[in-house]
Scaffold this active site. Structure first.
Site, mmCIF file in Angstrom:
data_model
loop_
_atom_site.group_PDB
_atom_site.id
_atom_site.type_symbol
_atom_site.label_atom_id
_atom_site.label_comp_id
_atom_site.label_asym_id
_atom_site.label_seq_id
_atom_site.Cartn_x
_atom_site.Cartn_y
_atom_site.Cartn_z
ATOM 1 N N ASN A 78 1.871 3.387 -6.725
ATOM 2 C CA ASN A 78 1.382 2.103 -7.239
ATOM 3 C C ASN A 78 1.065 1.082 -6.153
ATOM 4 O O ASN A 78 0.825 -0.080 -6.445
ATOM 5 C CB ASN A 78 2.403 1.503 -8.214
ATOM 6 C CG ASN A 78 2.805 2.484 -9.292
ATOM 7 O OD1 ASN A 78 3.907 3.011 -9.255
ATOM 8 N ND2 ASN A 78 1.915 2.770 -10.222
ATOM 9 N N ILE A 85 -0.512 -4.102 -4.775
ATOM 10 C CA ILE A 85 0.489 -3.562 -5.696
ATOM 11 C C ILE A 85 -0.055 -3.567 -7.117
ATOM 12 O O ILE A 85 -0.578 -4.580 -7.576
ATOM 13 C CB ILE A 85 1.769 -4.425 -5.646
ATOM 14 C CG1 ILE A 85 2.265 -4.546 -4.202
ATOM 15 C CG2 ILE A 85 2.849 -3.847 -6.553
ATOM 16 C CD1 ILE A 85 3.215 -5.707 -3.979
ATOM 17 N N CYS A 86 0.063 -2.435 -7.797
ATOM 18 C CA CYS A 86 -0.348 -2.353 -9.198
ATOM 19 C C CYS A 86 0.888 -2.581 -10.051
ATOM 20 O O CYS A 86 1.727 -1.693 -10.201
ATOM 21 C CB CYS A 86 -0.955 -0.985 -9.482
ATOM 22 S SG CYS A 86 -1.553 -0.834 -11.165
ATOM 23 N N LEU A 87 1.013 -3.810 -10.569
ATOM 24 C CA LEU A 87 2.176 -4.190 -11.359
ATOM 25 C C LEU A 87 1.732 -5.260 -12.349
ATOM 26 O O LEU A 87 1.119 -6.247 -11.957
ATOM 27 C CB LEU A 87 3.268 -4.727 -10.421
ATOM 28 C CG LEU A 87 4.630 -5.050 -11.012
ATOM 29 C CD1 LEU A 87 5.282 -3.797 -11.597
ATOM 30 C CD2 LEU A 87 5.537 -5.654 -9.954
#
Length: 153
Positions: A78, A85-87
């Protein structure tokens, strides 16, 4: 004005009562340019690693989430090679879950949690994600190697 006082309050809390394994500070006298360090969690491939992050607080904070990225390379499904950041909590709705009630401390704790529990179904790095899903031993080995190479002091 509200933004500045809220940021000061958040930074003071981060200094006096930091979440376990997390530190955060301002660079110079800029309130909107912060740095953070997250220690890799025990029993994860990032254990003993020290990961540096950059936090840029937007003008519209807290109505817009801070932009946070890793400065230390990390092998993670992620987090991409640029440190993005993939969040969900780092994005505004409808795609994201950011709310003004969240703060920098909760974001850093969420990132620390993501490091320990990757989400391979919402990857930024498809190859690392499939490795995580289908060859976990190799993923753990690679992540540990990267940690030793880039995040060891």
């Amino acid at each position: 004005m509200q933004r500045a006082s809220r940021l000061k309050r958040e930074l003071s809390l981060l200094t006096t009562e930091p979440p376990p394994g997390i530190t955060c500070w301002q660079t110079g006298n800029q309130l909107d340019d912060l740095r953070a360090q997250i220690l890799g969690g025990a029993d994860t491939p990032y254990e003993k690693g020290i990961f540096n992050l950059e936090i840029v607080v937007p003008e519209r904070y807290p109505f817009e989430p801070p932009k946070i990225r890793f400065l230390t390379p990390i092998y993670h499904p992620n987090i991409d090679s640029a440190g993005r950041i993939c969040l969900d909590v780092l994005k505004l709705p409808p795609k994201g879950a950011w709310r003004p009630s969240l703060n920098i401390s909760t974001l850093l704790t969420s990132i620390q949690l993501l490091m320990a529990e990757p989400n391979p179904d919402d990857p930024l790095m498809a190859d690392i994600s499939s490795e995580y899903k289908y060859n976990k031993q190799l993923f753990l080995l690679n992540a540990k190697e990267w940690t030793e190479k880039h995040a060891s002091q």
